[in-house]
Design a protein around this motif. Structure first.
Motif, PDB file in Angstrom:
ATOM      1  N   ASN A  65      -4.631   6.113   3.178  1.00  0.00           N
ATOM      2  CA  ASN A  65      -3.614   5.064   3.215  1.00  0.00           C
ATOM      3  C   ASN A  65      -3.801   4.167   4.425  1.00  0.00           C
ATOM      4  O   ASN A  65      -3.696   2.937   4.329  1.00  0.00           O
ATOM      5  N   SER A  84      -6.220   2.132  -3.734  1.00  0.00           N
ATOM      6  CA  SER A  84      -5.489   3.396  -3.735  1.00  0.00           C
ATOM      7  C   SER A  84      -5.651   4.136  -5.055  1.00  0.00           C
ATOM      8  O   SER A  84      -5.724   5.371  -5.083  1.00  0.00           O
ATOM      9  N   ILE A 109       1.084   4.218  -2.899  1.00  0.00           N
ATOM     10  CA  ILE A 109       0.789   5.609  -2.552  1.00  0.00           C
ATOM     11  C   ILE A 109       1.991   6.496  -2.899  1.00  0.00           C
ATOM     12  O   ILE A 109       1.829   7.607  -3.436  1.00  0.00           O
ATOM     13  N   THR A 119       0.834  -1.202   0.000  1.00  0.00           N
ATOM     14  CA  THR A 119       0.000   0.000   0.000  1.00  0.00           C
ATOM     15  C   THR A 119       0.864   1.245   0.000  1.00  0.00           C
ATOM     16  O   THR A 119       0.649   2.171  -0.798  1.00  0.00           O
TER      17      THR A 119
END
Length: 803
Positions: free
Chosen positions: A739, A790, A477, A473
């Motif tokens: 996030n 995301s 991001i 993740t």
């Protein structure tokens, strides 16, 4: 001194653990298989480092293959050495070696204690995951060749290849692909030969079936011993460290399946589970390869092709043009202004340099450099501008490594240990306990289900997805931020951004822009020569106001500047064409208070006589007032400026009268005010131009330097943002908060997968083959979830997901 004897018996080498099959060398009560191992022990013993042998039994690498004399003589070649060395000054040299023999914590301990073995080694830092060691040595006491020989003499021969010289290439280990290919071949053929077992065997065909079974045994050998070694080695190293890693239950499942299959074939009671065993190895290896390839794409070890919003002044046919960092090439001539970071190794072709290498060495004393001398990437020019001819390609990964090393030296809080780390520590023990309980249960109710249920439990339970949910993740991001021209120092900055409560802005060069700035001159008219004097001095500085003056006056042929001096927050002065010129604030030129207006004023003095002032109108960035108005409803905003307070009424209409608006501040005062906010329990985001705000940027929880066609890369900041993306700051903060939610969702998904998989496995309803498919599938699911979620959030917030 140790005493030496020789003995004729099979013993184990005290250093490397190999058998001493012939004549063993003995030092006191310790046996050694060869002269090399004995020499390494003597070195360690003489330097008082025998704790090395208390970390692990026989921790060293074998020395039987003696390093040939002058093997590293090629390192005396200056051209080759220059391609390997990352930094060199009059006293020390920095270099990174790849050491394939690094394998355990004792290796790390020994290598990081190299300064005790040889005092000429000033520092040694190991990157265990990459099997690299960063060494700083005094080249006045030891040569590069002898440094490599020293590493080889203690069992860590450096591997130096063409890749080290070109700084590129694919580092992926093809051995895993070969193992995957062998496992796939064996798995497919075993499946083919097992069809009689699947369809049922007639008693008349039992002889042919036995032939197929023994062929399966033969085919299983390379799959079990060669392809499966990937898991055996990893599990064994974990056991050596007294740690059960995720490969331990997989190895146990493979071994149980394999030897149970051999038992059935050789006793004639069945065909075994060779198809399941080879299938497990093949599918697990395929999952590993896919996972590692994916991780390579997300790995935040950025190179020069990644986005880095740094603009470099490049000289082309005597004219200055602005290019981005990745477009800098060999033999380009770069103009480095005062306070700018040198982006690539080069030779000074114009001007005198005063280089601050504290970013590289930690030493803050500037070093004088003359024309023709080499300057290294990471140094900061402190005295006017210089021109540098690039002699080595830009290595942004090197700048990034320095940036992260700088982060390690600051006092900002580090990442906390989470539940995921705690879970990973005990995960394997829990899995083994569940498998044992399942075996006990089926022993009493249906013994035929013991093997499939235990094997399935050992295989299907996978903490990889749990552990990688955060990494995947964060990686995506960071990529999205980069695509939108916000470049973060590391993944921890995302979490820090999510916790921000107060945002502090600098005004000049941050809220305002020098692009299309309205500049007026009031005072004694300047001659063309005097304008040239002012422009030549202003060109030495990278400050927003200096660039505005250059843009207004134009860029005539620059005159030589000597004794340039920058008075931070006040102004600059120097001898231009042997004429003393100073430009700056009225305080800098010791003038009496003058009438305050809504413009920023820059006064000019030539040979001590004030000629007049330039009034620079404040041009606010497009859409920024609207953004500030929106942010003021969610965050505490503040403006800390070194400029006058002429803009205070306008700023109050944007961010409110209750927001702190402080002007005429020195850099040290900005730093103190940020500290005061933190003492009040506020999490501060500081956004500045990186020049006069370095202290405040470093002190804040997150410091962002704004880049506008300039080289504002500063070790003090946690991020660099392109000026055109500053209006997206609200979206960046929102994505940082999202996030956390995405990480939690990914973690929950992978946790549910493990629970559901184990539930079916202990009931004997999940075959080992299906379990082997599901385990890598869980990691792929997490990748899809993190990328998808995301990406959707980024598009919803109006951010670019892809270039």
């Amino acid at each position: 001194m140790p005493t030496y004897t020789t003995t004729k018996k099979q013993t184990t080498c005290f250093h490397c653990g190999e058998n001493c099959t012939n004549t063993a060398l003995k030092v006191e009560d310790k046996n050694f298989c060869c002269q090399g191992c004995k020499t390494v022990y003597e070195i360690i013993h003489q330097t008082g480092m025998c704790n090395y042998y208390t970390l692990h039994a026989s921790p060293g690498a074998t020395q039987k293959q003696k390093i040939r004399e002058n093997k590293f003589a090629f390192l005396t070649d200056a051209e080759i050495a220059s391609k390997l060395i990352s930094f060199k000054n009059s006293t020390e040299t920095h270099i990174t070696f790849y050491l394939p023999h690094i394998h355990c914590s004792s290796c790390l301990w020994l290598l990081e204690n190299l300064p005790k073995i040889n005092s000429a080694i000033l520092s040694s830092k190991v990157n265990f995951a990459r099997k690299e060691v960063d060494i700083i040595f005094s080249h006045t006491q030891i040569s590069l060749e002898n440094t490599a020989d020293l590493l080889a003499s203690i069992g860590y021969e450096p591997y130096i290849s063409l890749q080290n010289l070109t700084r590129n290439g694919n580092t992926y280990n093809n051995a895993k692909l070969y193992k995957l290919g062998v496992a796939g071949f064996c798995f497919a053929n075993i499946m083919l030969l097992s069809f009689p077992e699947y369809l049922g065997i007639d008693e008349k065909e039992i002889l042919l079936a036995n032939v197929f079974r023994y062929l399966n045994v033969v085919l299983s050998i390379p799959a079990f011993f060669y392809s499966g070694s990937e898991f055996y080695i990893s599990a064994w190293k974990g056991l050596q460290h007294k740690f059960l890693n995720i490969d331990a239950p997989i190895v146990l499942a493979i071994i149980i399946t394999y030897f149970r299959s051999l038992y059935e074939v050789f006793t004639g009671i069945g065909g075994g589970y060779f198809d399941s065993m080879s299938g497990i190895i093949f599918l697990m290896l395929a999952g590993r390869v896919l996972q590692e390839k994916t991780y390579e794409q997300l790995n935040f070890d950025r190179d020069y092709t990644s986005y880095f919003p740094i603009a470099i002044s490049k000289m082309v046919n005597g004219k200055k043009t602005v290019v981005s960092l990745p477009n800098v090439q060999l033999n380009d001539t770069l103009r480095i202004h005062q306070d700018e970071l040198i982006p690539a190794d080069g030779i000074i072709t114009r001007g005198k340099a005063l280089i601050d290498y504290s970013f590289v060495t930690g030493e803050s004393t500037p070093i004088q450099k003359e024309m023709g001398e080499i300057v290294y990437a990471g140094g900061r020019q402190m005295d006017g501008d210089i021109e540098v001819l690039v002699i080595k390609e830009v290595a942004q990964s090197y700048l990034t490594k320095l940036w992260n090393n700088q982060a390690d030296k600051t006092s900002k809080p580090s990442e906390q240990h989470t539940f995921v780390h705690l879970l990973s520590k005990y995960f394997t023990w829990v899995v083994l306990a569940i498998a044992f309980m399942a075996a006990v249960y089926w022993q009493f109710y249906n013994p035929s289900l013991i093997l499939p249920s235990v094997t399935a439990v050992l295989i299907v339970a996978c903490p990889c997805a749990l552990l990688l949910s955060n990494t995947f993740t964060n990686g995506n991001i960071l990529r999205i931020f980069g695509n939108n021209k916000l470049y973060l120092r590391n993944a921890q900055t995302i979490e820090a951004l999510a916790n921000i409560t107060t945002i502090v802005f600098d005004k000049t060069g941050t809220l305002t822009t020098n692009q299309h700035a309205v500049v007026e001159y009031n005072g004694t008219p300047l001659t063309q020569y005097e304008k040239q004097l002012v422009a030549s001095l202003a060109a030495q500085s990278n400050h927003t106001l200096s660039r505005a003056l250059c843009s207004y006056i134009g860029y005539p042929s620059e005159l030589p500047v000597l004794a340039f001096k920058n008075h931070v927050g006040l102004g600059i002065e120097g001898f231009v064409d042997e004429t003393l010129v100073a430009i700056g604030s009225k305080e800098f030129l010791m003038l009496q208070n003058t009438t305050i207006d809504n413009t920023t004023q820059v006064y000019v003095a030539i040979e001590g006589r004030v000629k007049g002032k330039f009034s620079v109108g404040n041009q606010y960035r497009e859409n920024l007032p609207k953004v500030l108005s929106t942010l003021s409803t969610k965050y505490q905003l503040a403006v800390l400026s070194g400029d006058n307070n002429g803009e205070q009424p306008y700023l109050e209409t944007i961010i409110g009268r209750n927001a702190p608006l402080l002007f005429n501040l020195k850099p040290t005062e900005k730093l103190s005010l940020v500290k005061q906010m933190q003492q009040q329990g506020k999490n501060v985001l500081m956004i500045g131009d990186g020049l006069n705000d370095a202290g405040a940027l470093q002190q804040a929880q997150v410091g962002i330097a704004v880049a506008e066609n300039t080289n504002t890369f500063t070790p003090a900041s946690d991020a660099i943002i392109d000026a055109n993306s500053l209006a997206k700051i609200e979206q960046f903060l929102l994505l940082s908060k999202w996030n956390k939610r995405i990480v939690l969702a990914a973690f929950t998904t992978s946790l549910l997968y493990n629970i559901i998989g184990i539930v079916y496995a202990v009931q004997g309803q999940l075959s080992p083959m299906i379990a082997a498919i599901l385990m890598p599938a869980s990691s792929i699911t997490i990748v899809a979830l993190t990328y998808g979620a995301s990406g959707i959030v980024a598009r919803y917030l109006g951010l670019k997901n892809y270039e």
